[in-house]
Design a protein around this motif. Sequence first.
Motif, short mmCIF file in Angstrom:
data_model
loop_
_atom_site.label_atom_id
_atom_site.label_comp_id
_atom_site.label_asym_id
_atom_site.label_seq_id
_atom_site.Cartn_x
_atom_site.Cartn_y
_atom_site.Cartn_z
N VAL A 34 7.61 -1.80 -4.81
CA VAL A 34 6.85 -1.01 -3.83
C VAL A 34 7.06 -1.54 -2.40
N GLY A 35 7.82 -2.59 -2.28
CA GLY A 35 8.09 -3.17 -0.95
C GLY A 35 7.75 -4.64 -0.94
N PHE A 36 8.50 -5.42 -0.17
CA PHE A 36 8.18 -6.84 -0.14
C PHE A 36 6.97 -7.10 0.75
N ASP A 67 8.91 -0.57 5.25
CA ASP A 67 7.75 0.28 5.58
C ASP A 67 7.88 1.64 4.90
N TYR A 68 9.08 2.16 4.91
CA TYR A 68 9.37 3.44 4.27
C TYR A 68 9.05 3.38 2.77
N GLN A 69 9.42 2.26 2.14
CA GLN A 69 9.22 2.12 0.70
C GLN A 69 7.72 2.12 0.35
N LYS A 70 6.91 1.46 1.14
CA LYS A 70 5.46 1.41 0.88
C LYS A 70 4.86 2.81 1.06
N ARG A 71 5.30 3.48 2.12
CA ARG A 71 4.77 4.82 2.41
C ARG A 71 5.20 5.82 1.33
N ARG A 72 6.45 5.66 0.90
CA ARG A 72 7.00 6.55 -0.11
C ARG A 72 6.19 6.46 -1.41
N TYR A 127 -1.07 -1.78 2.50
CA TYR A 127 -0.56 -0.61 3.23
C TYR A 127 -0.63 0.66 2.39
N VAL A 128 -0.42 0.50 1.08
CA VAL A 128 -0.55 1.66 0.20
C VAL A 128 -2.00 2.13 0.20
#
Length: 464
Positions: free
Chosen positions: A272-274, A310-315, A354-355
């Motif tokens: 989900v992101g580092f 950031d994109y990965q967390k938002r995605r 962030y999620v």
Amino acid sequence: MKEVKNICCIGAGYVGGPTMAVIALKNPHIKVNIVDINEQRIADWNDADLDKLPIYEPGLKEVVAETRGRNLFFSTNVDQGIQDADMIFISVNTPTKTYGKGKGQAADLKYIELCARQIARVAKRDKIVVEKSTLPVRTAEALKDILSNSESGFKFEILSNPEFLAEGTAIDDLMAPDRVLIGGDDTPSGQEAKDTLSAIYEAWVPKEQVLQTNVWSSELSKLTANAFLAQRISSINAMSALCEETEADVDEIARAIGMDSRIGPKFLKSSVGFGGSCFQKDVLNLVYIAKSYGLTEVAEYWDQVIQLNDYQKRRFADKIIKKSYNTVNDKKIAFLGWAFKKDTNDTRESAAIYVADHLLDENAQVVVYDPKVPAEQVYADLEYLNTHDPEEIRKRVKIVNDPYEATSEAHAIAVLTEWDEFKEYDWNKIFASTLKPANVFDGRNILDKKALEVIGFNVYNIGK
Ligand SMILES: NC(=O)c1ccc[n+]([C@@H]2O[C@H](COP(=O)([O-])OP(=O)(O)OC[C@H]3O[C@@H](n4cnc5c(N)ncnc54)[C@H](O)[C@@H]3O)[C@@H](O)[C@H]2O)c1
Ligand SMILES: O=c1ccn([C@@H]2O[C@H](COP(=O)(O)OP(=O)(O)O[C@H]3O[C@H](CO)[C@@H](O)[C@H](O)[C@H]3O)[C@@H](O)[C@H]2O)c(=O)[nH]1
């Protein structure tokens, strides 16, 4: 080589605590004093109940049990620690600046500078000063300047000795490091200082793994190592988005490319992101440094690592919303995990924060279960973002101590941290109590997708 009888470490945090505990364990003839201005932290390190240590790390309490009171001591008396020491490690925090020039990118060096000034003020003899904190290249120059301009006239030799331990495996990493890096001046006194520090590590680290360089290479190697590691995760996460469009499987790709000995298998786990206190901070710092030398292309290259993360967390958050019929308004979303990785209670920059924030924008109700993170930490993390009113956060976010309570009546279950225990749950029991359709969003690809699908869950993975 100088004889070291007394070491002081300024900063009793995630690095100072475990690192000095292991140095004390392996060098019983050296007295190690860890000092910190945070009274609560020092009290916790001194707590008779070893389960109350301020940091959770597998194996840490055993090392502290053996060394504390023998040759390892924790104190708030920073001046005394400095005065008694032959060698001083500076292991204070170096967060991203939140104000002024370089805000949001540069490392805030105010704590480092305060330490240097304090050493200059109270030292009563020559010292070796070791940068343990992660610092921008050429920080040693500023330290040297402050220390050599002290009125005392004592001599301070500055070394850079960045730490490469990862949280959750700190003790194993310290016991068997890939390498220990020591940077210092090439002068005779610089060489003597480097050899003196090398000898402390060589009490347990093979000599050929103790690497000596000039001080600037050492400082910049630390930022480079973190940038390369973070870049690998962003690279595989970029592929995960493409996998989701093409029916390729990111774990299969990671295995296939990882078997190429030039690429290697580590740090290719899509997620989900580092998170964590280091990767984002250090890459941003690198971006800032490159920019400050006018190296725009270099800065932009590394900045993409952060943008992709950031994109990965938002995605991930967007996928939860999309699969919940495009609305999570007042829906209960169960979070399994809040820490930035398993086996730590550290939540700094955790993707979960962030999620959750993104879901709160959509008025979701978030219920969090994490085996090691206390409720107040979750609230503090969300409040720190300053994006939602603290009252609203407390109304919309609940923290529970039981995973079955978290998932009961949930509209969706999201795995944010790869805690092993999540794999062992009674997923039949969870299925019975969760709302249908029962959607699981596995942000770590750790659950047995097929088994869960047999039970009746819809399982959404990263990169599958
Ligand atoms: N956390 C990690 O896994 C890790 C790994 C490698 C390197 N690093 C680097 O190590 C450094 C420390 O990180 P950390 O995670 O241990 O930070 P931390 O916030 O856990 O600990 C830092 C400690 O320093 C203390 N401190 C600050 N100023 C002080 C002063 N003037 N006098 C006495 N104490 C003071 C704080 O009270 C705090 O307890 C950072 O530069 C970080 O980038 C961290
Ligand atoms: O393949 C992977 C590996 C890690 N992560 C995530 O990346 C983050 C960082 O993990 P890790 O590097 O294991 O932990 P840290 O404690 O942040 O350690 C990093 O940052 C430290 C501080 O500078 C360095 O000392 C370490 O060498 C470096 O690994 C975590 O959110 C992990 O879940 C992934 O998503 N995929």
